[in-house]
Motif scaffolding. Structure first.
Motif, short mmCIF file in Angstrom:
data_model
loop_
_atom_site.label_atom_id
_atom_site.label_comp_id
_atom_site.label_asym_id
_atom_site.label_seq_id
_atom_site.Cartn_x
_atom_site.Cartn_y
_atom_site.Cartn_z
N VAL A 80 1.75 3.02 9.65
CA VAL A 80 1.98 1.75 8.94
C VAL A 80 2.99 0.90 9.71
CG1 VAL A 80 2.85 0.69 6.82
CG2 VAL A 80 1.38 2.71 6.70
N LYS A 81 4.02 1.55 10.25
CA LYS A 81 5.01 0.80 11.03
C LYS A 81 4.36 0.16 12.26
CE LYS A 81 9.18 3.39 9.79
NZ LYS A 81 10.35 4.16 10.29
N ALA A 138 6.52 0.11 -0.44
CA ALA A 138 7.79 -0.29 0.17
C ALA A 138 8.28 -1.60 -0.44
CB ALA A 138 7.62 -0.45 1.68
N GLU A 196 0.81 -1.22 0.00
CA GLU A 196 0.00 0.00 0.00
C GLU A 196 0.84 1.27 0.00
OE1 GLU A 196 -2.85 0.11 3.12
OE2 GLU A 196 -3.83 -1.76 2.50
N VAL A 197 2.02 1.19 0.64
CA VAL A 197 2.87 2.39 0.73
C VAL A 197 4.06 2.31 -0.23
CG1 VAL A 197 2.21 2.89 3.10
CG2 VAL A 197 4.14 1.38 2.68
N ASP A 251 10.67 6.60 4.94
CA ASP A 251 9.69 7.42 4.22
C ASP A 251 8.28 6.86 4.26
OD1 ASP A 251 10.47 5.23 2.83
OD2 ASP A 251 10.50 6.21 0.85
N ILE A 252 8.02 5.89 5.14
CA ILE A 252 6.65 5.38 5.26
C ILE A 252 6.02 5.91 6.55
CG2 ILE A 252 7.24 3.28 3.98
CD1 ILE A 252 7.08 1.74 6.59
N PRO A 253 4.71 6.10 6.57
CA PRO A 253 4.05 6.67 7.76
C PRO A 253 4.28 5.82 9.01
CG PRO A 253 2.56 6.61 5.87
CD PRO A 253 3.77 5.82 5.48
#
Length: 343
Positions: free
Chosen positions: A180-181, A153, A150-151, A175-177
Protein backbone atom coordinates in the motif's frame (compact mmCIF):
# COMPACT_ATOMS: atom_id res chain seq x y z
CA UNK A 1 -15.72 30.04 -64.46
CA UNK A 2 -17.41 27.30 -66.49
CA UNK A 3 -18.92 24.23 -64.88
CA UNK A 4 -18.85 24.16 -61.10
CA UNK A 5 -18.84 20.73 -59.48
CA UNK A 6 -20.36 19.83 -56.12
CA UNK A 7 -18.64 17.18 -54.00
CA UNK A 8 -19.87 15.41 -50.88
CA UNK A 9 -17.36 13.61 -48.66
CA UNK A 10 -18.28 10.89 -46.17
CA UNK A 11 -15.23 10.70 -43.90
CA UNK A 12 -14.02 7.71 -41.91
CA UNK A 13 -10.79 6.78 -40.18
CA UNK A 14 -9.24 4.91 -43.13
CA UNK A 15 -11.39 5.74 -46.17
CA UNK A 16 -13.26 8.69 -47.65
CA UNK A 17 -16.30 8.10 -49.84
CA UNK A 18 -17.02 10.86 -52.35
CA UNK A 19 -19.71 11.84 -54.82
CA UNK A 20 -19.31 14.43 -57.59
CA UNK A 21 -22.29 16.09 -59.30
CA UNK A 22 -22.94 19.09 -61.50
CA UNK A 23 -25.27 21.90 -60.46
CA UNK A 24 -28.23 20.34 -62.31
CA UNK A 25 -27.78 17.03 -60.45
CA UNK A 26 -25.93 15.05 -63.14
CA UNK A 27 -23.83 12.35 -61.48
CA UNK A 28 -20.20 12.63 -62.58
CA UNK A 29 -18.38 10.15 -60.36
CA UNK A 30 -18.54 8.25 -57.08
CA UNK A 31 -15.88 6.25 -55.31
CA UNK A 32 -13.61 5.81 -52.34
CA UNK A 33 -10.06 6.89 -51.55
CA UNK A 34 -7.71 6.29 -48.65
CA UNK A 35 -7.81 8.85 -45.86
CA UNK A 36 -4.20 9.95 -46.37
CA UNK A 37 -2.50 13.05 -47.72
CA UNK A 38 -0.96 11.26 -50.70
CA UNK A 39 -4.34 9.85 -51.77
CA UNK A 40 -5.95 13.29 -51.43
CA UNK A 41 -3.23 14.83 -53.59
CA UNK A 42 -3.83 12.28 -56.36
CA UNK A 43 -7.60 12.69 -56.07
CA UNK A 44 -7.49 16.50 -56.26
CA UNK A 45 -5.25 16.37 -59.36
CA UNK A 46 -7.79 14.31 -61.32
CA UNK A 47 -10.90 16.34 -60.42
CA UNK A 48 -12.74 17.56 -63.56
CA UNK A 49 -12.79 21.26 -62.63
CA UNK A 50 -13.42 23.90 -59.94
CA UNK A 51 -15.47 22.52 -57.07
CA UNK A 52 -17.34 23.22 -53.86
CA UNK A 53 -17.18 20.53 -51.19
CA UNK A 54 -18.95 19.53 -48.00
CA UNK A 55 -18.25 16.96 -45.30
CA UNK A 56 -19.72 15.90 -41.97
CA UNK A 57 -18.10 17.03 -38.74
CA UNK A 58 -16.16 14.14 -37.20
CA UNK A 59 -12.94 13.69 -35.24
CA UNK A 60 -11.09 13.35 -38.56
CA UNK A 61 -12.60 16.41 -40.25
CA UNK A 62 -10.09 19.04 -39.07
CA UNK A 63 -6.97 17.95 -40.93
CA UNK A 64 -8.90 17.00 -44.08
CA UNK A 65 -10.63 20.39 -44.10
CA UNK A 66 -7.30 22.22 -43.74
CA UNK A 67 -5.70 20.07 -46.44
CA UNK A 68 -8.47 20.48 -49.03
CA UNK A 69 -9.52 24.10 -48.38
CA UNK A 70 -6.78 25.67 -50.57
CA UNK A 71 -7.88 23.52 -53.55
CA UNK A 72 -11.61 24.28 -53.37
CA UNK A 73 -13.72 27.26 -54.39
CA UNK A 74 -15.58 26.67 -51.15
CA UNK A 75 -15.53 24.02 -48.45
CA UNK A 76 -18.22 23.51 -45.82
CA UNK A 77 -18.64 21.29 -42.79
CA UNK A 78 -22.15 19.94 -42.21
CA UNK A 79 -23.65 20.03 -38.73
CA UNK A 80 -23.89 16.34 -37.68
CA UNK A 81 -27.13 16.70 -35.69
CA UNK A 82 -28.97 18.53 -38.47
CA UNK A 83 -27.56 16.18 -41.08
CA UNK A 84 -29.05 13.17 -39.30
CA UNK A 85 -32.47 14.78 -39.24
CA UNK A 86 -32.41 15.67 -42.94
CA UNK A 87 -30.87 12.51 -44.35
CA UNK A 88 -32.63 9.91 -42.17
CA UNK A 89 -33.28 6.90 -44.37
CA UNK A 90 -33.79 3.16 -44.16
CA UNK A 91 -30.94 2.48 -46.55
CA UNK A 92 -27.59 3.77 -45.37
CA UNK A 93 -24.07 3.23 -46.74
CA UNK A 94 -21.00 5.36 -47.45
CA UNK A 95 -21.86 5.93 -51.12
CA UNK A 96 -25.42 7.05 -50.34
CA UNK A 97 -24.26 9.28 -47.48
CA UNK A 98 -21.77 11.05 -49.74
CA UNK A 99 -24.47 11.53 -52.39
CA UNK A 100 -26.93 12.97 -49.86
CA UNK A 101 -24.33 15.47 -48.65
CA UNK A 102 -23.70 16.43 -52.28
CA UNK A 103 -27.41 16.98 -52.96
CA UNK A 104 -27.91 19.05 -49.81
CA UNK A 105 -24.94 21.20 -50.79
CA UNK A 106 -26.12 21.53 -54.38
CA UNK A 107 -29.65 22.73 -53.48
CA UNK A 108 -28.38 24.96 -50.62
CA UNK A 109 -30.07 22.99 -47.82
CA UNK A 110 -26.88 22.02 -45.99
CA UNK A 111 -26.83 23.03 -42.32
CA UNK A 112 -23.32 24.39 -41.97
CA UNK A 113 -21.12 23.96 -38.90
CA UNK A 114 -18.81 26.79 -37.83
CA UNK A 115 -15.12 25.99 -38.27
CA UNK A 116 -12.63 27.79 -36.06
CA UNK A 117 -9.42 29.10 -37.65
CA UNK A 118 -6.64 26.51 -37.74
CA UNK A 119 -4.48 28.33 -35.18
CA UNK A 120 -7.34 28.55 -32.68
CA UNK A 121 -8.21 24.86 -33.20
CA UNK A 122 -4.63 23.92 -32.40
CA UNK A 123 -4.74 25.90 -29.15
CA UNK A 124 -8.14 24.44 -28.33
CA UNK A 125 -6.68 20.95 -28.69
CA UNK A 126 -4.05 21.88 -26.09
CA UNK A 127 -6.70 23.26 -23.74
CA UNK A 128 -8.84 20.12 -24.00
CA UNK A 129 -5.77 17.99 -23.37
CA UNK A 130 -5.06 20.10 -20.31
CA UNK A 131 -8.57 19.30 -19.07
CA UNK A 132 -7.85 15.59 -19.55
CA UNK A 133 -4.63 15.95 -17.55
CA UNK A 134 -6.46 17.71 -14.70
CA UNK A 135 -9.07 14.97 -14.58
CA UNK A 136 -6.33 12.34 -14.42
CA UNK A 137 -4.63 14.22 -11.56
CA UNK A 138 -7.94 14.26 -9.66
CA UNK A 139 -8.26 10.50 -10.16
CA UNK A 140 -4.81 10.09 -8.64
CA UNK A 141 -5.90 12.20 -5.65
CA UNK A 142 -8.99 10.07 -5.15
CA UNK A 143 -6.95 6.89 -5.48
CA UNK A 144 -4.68 7.96 -2.62
CA UNK A 145 -7.72 8.53 -0.40
CA UNK A 146 -9.17 5.19 -1.45
CA UNK A 147 -5.99 3.28 -0.63
CA UNK A 148 -5.83 4.81 2.85
CA UNK A 149 -9.48 4.02 3.53
CA UNK A 150 -9.00 0.40 2.41
CA UNK A 151 -6.47 -0.22 5.18
CA UNK A 152 -8.21 1.90 7.82
CA UNK A 153 -5.49 4.55 8.00
CA UNK A 154 -6.46 7.90 9.45
CA UNK A 155 -5.61 11.11 7.57
CA UNK A 156 -6.61 14.74 7.19
CA UNK A 157 -8.58 14.95 3.95
CA UNK A 158 -7.90 18.66 3.46
CA UNK A 159 -4.14 18.28 3.90
CA UNK A 160 -3.58 14.91 2.23
CA UNK A 161 -2.45 16.34 -1.09
CA UNK A 162 0.14 18.63 0.43
CA UNK A 163 3.62 17.34 -0.33
CA UNK A 164 5.10 17.79 3.15
CA UNK A 165 2.05 16.39 4.92
CA UNK A 166 1.94 13.35 2.64
CA UNK A 167 5.57 12.36 3.30
CA UNK A 168 5.19 12.91 7.05
CA UNK A 169 2.04 10.79 6.98
CA UNK A 170 3.81 7.87 5.32
CA UNK A 171 6.51 7.89 8.02
CA UNK A 172 3.91 7.53 10.78
CA UNK A 173 2.33 4.40 9.26
CA UNK A 174 3.83 1.26 10.75
CA UNK A 175 0.88 -1.12 10.58
CA UNK A 176 -0.12 -0.86 6.91
CA UNK A 177 1.22 -3.24 4.23
CA UNK A 178 4.32 -2.20 2.31
CA UNK A 179 2.44 -2.76 -0.95
CA UNK A 180 0.00 0.00 0.00
CA UNK A 181 2.87 2.37 0.78
CA UNK A 182 4.38 1.69 -2.65
CA UNK A 183 1.04 2.28 -4.35
CA UNK A 184 0.62 5.52 -2.41
CA UNK A 185 4.05 6.70 -3.58
CA UNK A 186 3.21 5.80 -7.19
CA UNK A 187 -0.12 7.64 -6.96
CA UNK A 188 1.61 10.67 -5.46
CA UNK A 189 4.24 10.67 -8.21
CA UNK A 190 1.53 10.45 -10.85
CA UNK A 191 -0.41 13.29 -9.23
CA UNK A 192 2.64 15.57 -9.12
CA UNK A 193 3.52 14.77 -12.75
CA UNK A 194 0.03 15.55 -14.05
CA UNK A 195 -0.31 18.62 -11.83
CA UNK A 196 2.98 20.03 -13.14
CA UNK A 197 2.01 19.23 -16.74
CA UNK A 198 -1.30 21.08 -16.52
CA UNK A 199 0.46 24.16 -15.08
CA UNK A 200 2.89 24.20 -18.02
CA UNK A 201 0.06 23.82 -20.53
CA UNK A 202 -1.97 26.61 -18.93
CA UNK A 203 1.03 28.97 -18.92
CA UNK A 204 1.75 28.24 -22.59
CA UNK A 205 -1.85 29.07 -23.51
CA UNK A 206 -2.02 32.18 -21.33
CA UNK A 207 1.12 33.69 -22.83
CA UNK A 208 0.28 32.88 -26.46
CA UNK A 209 0.29 36.23 -28.34
CA UNK A 210 -2.67 35.18 -30.49
CA UNK A 211 -5.09 35.21 -27.54
CA UNK A 212 -3.16 36.85 -24.69
CA UNK A 213 -4.81 40.28 -24.85
CA UNK A 214 -8.28 38.84 -25.31
CA UNK A 215 -7.87 36.60 -22.25
CA UNK A 216 -6.57 39.55 -20.22
CA UNK A 217 -9.67 41.63 -21.08
CA UNK A 218 -12.03 38.83 -20.08
CA UNK A 219 -10.27 38.46 -16.73
CA UNK A 220 -11.15 42.08 -15.89
CA UNK A 221 -14.60 40.67 -15.12
CA UNK A 222 -14.57 39.79 -11.43
CA UNK A 223 -15.30 36.08 -11.08
CA UNK A 224 -13.87 35.12 -14.49
CA UNK A 225 -10.62 33.26 -13.94
CA UNK A 226 -7.84 32.17 -16.23
CA UNK A 227 -9.30 28.79 -17.20
CA UNK A 228 -12.78 30.24 -17.77
CA UNK A 229 -11.36 32.97 -20.03
CA UNK A 230 -9.21 30.50 -21.98
CA UNK A 231 -12.13 28.13 -22.45
CA UNK A 232 -14.38 30.93 -23.67
CA UNK A 233 -11.85 32.24 -26.18
CA UNK A 234 -10.87 28.87 -27.62
CA UNK A 235 -14.35 27.34 -27.74
CA UNK A 236 -16.29 30.40 -28.97
CA UNK A 237 -13.79 31.64 -31.53
CA UNK A 238 -15.25 34.75 -33.14
CA UNK A 239 -17.95 36.22 -30.82
CA UNK A 240 -19.47 38.14 -33.74
CA UNK A 241 -20.95 34.90 -35.06
CA UNK A 242 -23.56 35.17 -32.30
CA UNK A 243 -26.08 37.93 -33.13
CA UNK A 244 -27.38 38.02 -29.56
CA UNK A 245 -26.55 36.92 -26.03
CA UNK A 246 -29.44 34.45 -26.19
CA UNK A 247 -27.75 32.61 -29.06
CA UNK A 248 -24.50 32.41 -27.09
CA UNK A 249 -26.35 31.17 -23.99
CA UNK A 250 -27.99 28.46 -26.09
CA UNK A 251 -24.63 27.41 -27.57
CA UNK A 252 -23.19 27.11 -24.06
CA UNK A 253 -26.06 24.83 -23.00
CA UNK A 254 -27.37 27.11 -20.27
CA UNK A 255 -31.03 26.99 -21.29
CA UNK A 256 -33.63 24.29 -21.85
CA UNK A 257 -34.86 23.07 -25.22
CA UNK A 258 -38.05 24.71 -26.50
CA UNK A 259 -41.03 22.51 -27.34
CA UNK A 260 -44.10 24.44 -28.54
CA UNK A 261 -47.20 23.01 -30.16
CA UNK A 262 -50.78 24.26 -30.55
CA UNK A 263 -49.91 27.44 -28.66
CA UNK A 264 -48.60 25.55 -25.64
CA UNK A 265 -44.96 25.72 -24.67
CA UNK A 266 -43.16 23.14 -22.56
CA UNK A 267 -39.69 23.52 -21.13
CA UNK A 268 -37.59 20.61 -19.90
CA UNK A 269 -34.09 20.31 -18.42
CA UNK A 270 -31.14 22.16 -19.96
CA UNK A 271 -30.46 21.01 -23.50
CA UNK A 272 -27.79 18.42 -24.28
CA UNK A 273 -27.23 20.01 -27.69
CA UNK A 274 -24.45 22.29 -26.57
CA UNK A 275 -20.73 22.80 -26.31
CA UNK A 276 -20.10 20.50 -23.34
CA UNK A 277 -16.67 21.98 -22.59
CA UNK A 278 -18.08 25.49 -22.23
CA UNK A 279 -21.10 24.30 -20.28
CA UNK A 280 -19.02 22.43 -17.71
CA UNK A 281 -16.54 25.28 -17.24
CA UNK A 282 -19.21 27.99 -16.95
CA UNK A 283 -21.32 26.03 -14.47
CA UNK A 284 -18.28 25.34 -12.29
CA UNK A 285 -17.22 28.99 -12.50
CA UNK A 286 -20.75 30.20 -11.66
CA UNK A 287 -20.67 28.30 -8.38
CA UNK A 288 -17.80 30.38 -7.00
CA UNK A 289 -18.04 33.62 -9.02
CA UNK A 290 -20.55 35.27 -6.61
CA UNK A 291 -17.81 35.25 -3.95
CA UNK A 292 -15.82 37.75 -6.01
CA UNK A 293 -18.49 39.68 -7.91
CA UNK A 294 -21.19 41.63 -6.08
CA UNK A 295 -23.43 41.86 -9.16
CA UNK A 296 -23.34 38.10 -9.66
CA UNK A 297 -23.87 37.61 -5.92
CA UNK A 298 -27.04 39.71 -6.09
CA UNK A 299 -28.34 37.61 -9.01
CA UNK A 300 -27.54 34.39 -7.15
CA UNK A 301 -29.27 35.61 -3.99
CA UNK A 302 -32.38 36.72 -5.89
CA UNK A 303 -32.73 33.39 -7.69
CA UNK A 304 -31.92 31.42 -4.55
CA UNK A 305 -34.93 32.95 -2.80
CA UNK A 306 -37.10 31.15 -5.33
CA UNK A 307 -35.89 27.89 -3.80
CA UNK A 308 -33.69 26.26 -6.46
CA UNK A 309 -29.91 26.40 -6.10
CA UNK A 310 -29.25 24.92 -9.56
CA UNK A 311 -31.39 27.59 -11.23
CA UNK A 312 -29.49 30.24 -9.30
CA UNK A 313 -26.20 28.84 -10.61
CA UNK A 314 -27.53 28.83 -14.19
CA UNK A 315 -28.71 32.45 -13.83
CA UNK A 316 -25.19 33.45 -12.75
CA UNK A 317 -23.65 31.52 -15.65
CA UNK A 318 -25.96 33.24 -18.15
CA UNK A 319 -25.02 36.66 -16.78
CA UNK A 320 -21.33 35.72 -17.08
CA UNK A 321 -21.95 34.92 -20.76
CA UNK A 322 -23.53 38.35 -21.21
CA UNK A 323 -20.54 40.05 -19.58
CA UNK A 324 -18.00 38.11 -21.65
CA UNK A 325 -19.91 38.77 -24.88
CA UNK A 326 -19.90 42.50 -24.11
CA UNK A 327 -16.16 42.55 -23.39
CA UNK A 328 -15.37 40.43 -26.46
CA UNK A 329 -17.46 42.46 -28.89
CA UNK A 330 -16.40 45.90 -27.67
CA UNK A 331 -12.74 44.81 -27.20
CA UNK A 332 -12.58 46.86 -24.01
CA UNK A 333 -12.00 46.08 -20.35
CA UNK A 334 -15.10 45.36 -18.28
CA UNK A 335 -16.63 48.27 -16.42
CA UNK A 336 -19.18 47.84 -13.65
CA UNK A 337 -22.54 49.44 -14.62
CA UNK A 338 -23.06 52.82 -12.92
CA UNK A 339 -26.10 51.76 -10.92
CA UNK A 340 -24.10 48.90 -9.37
CA UNK A 341 -21.02 51.08 -8.83
CA UNK A 342 -23.10 53.67 -6.90
CA UNK A 343 -24.72 50.93 -4.79
Amino acid sequence: MGILYFIGLDIHKKVIAYCIKTEDGHLVETGKIDASRNSLDEWVDRLPGPWIGAMEATIFTGWIYDYLAPHAVGLKVAHPEMLKAITAAKKKNDRDDAEKITDLLRVKLLSECYMLPTEIRELRRVLRYRTHVVQTAVRMQNKMSGLLMEVGAGYNKKRLHGKKYFHNLLETFDDIPESVKELLKLSRAGYEMFHTAQKHLTKALRTNPLIQERVRRLMTIQGVGEVTALTWVLEIGDPMRFPSVRKAVSYCGLCSAQCESAGKEKRGPISKKRNKHLQTTLVEAAKIAPRWNTQLAAIHERELKKGNRNRATLAVARKMVAYMMAVDKTKADFLVPEEHAVA
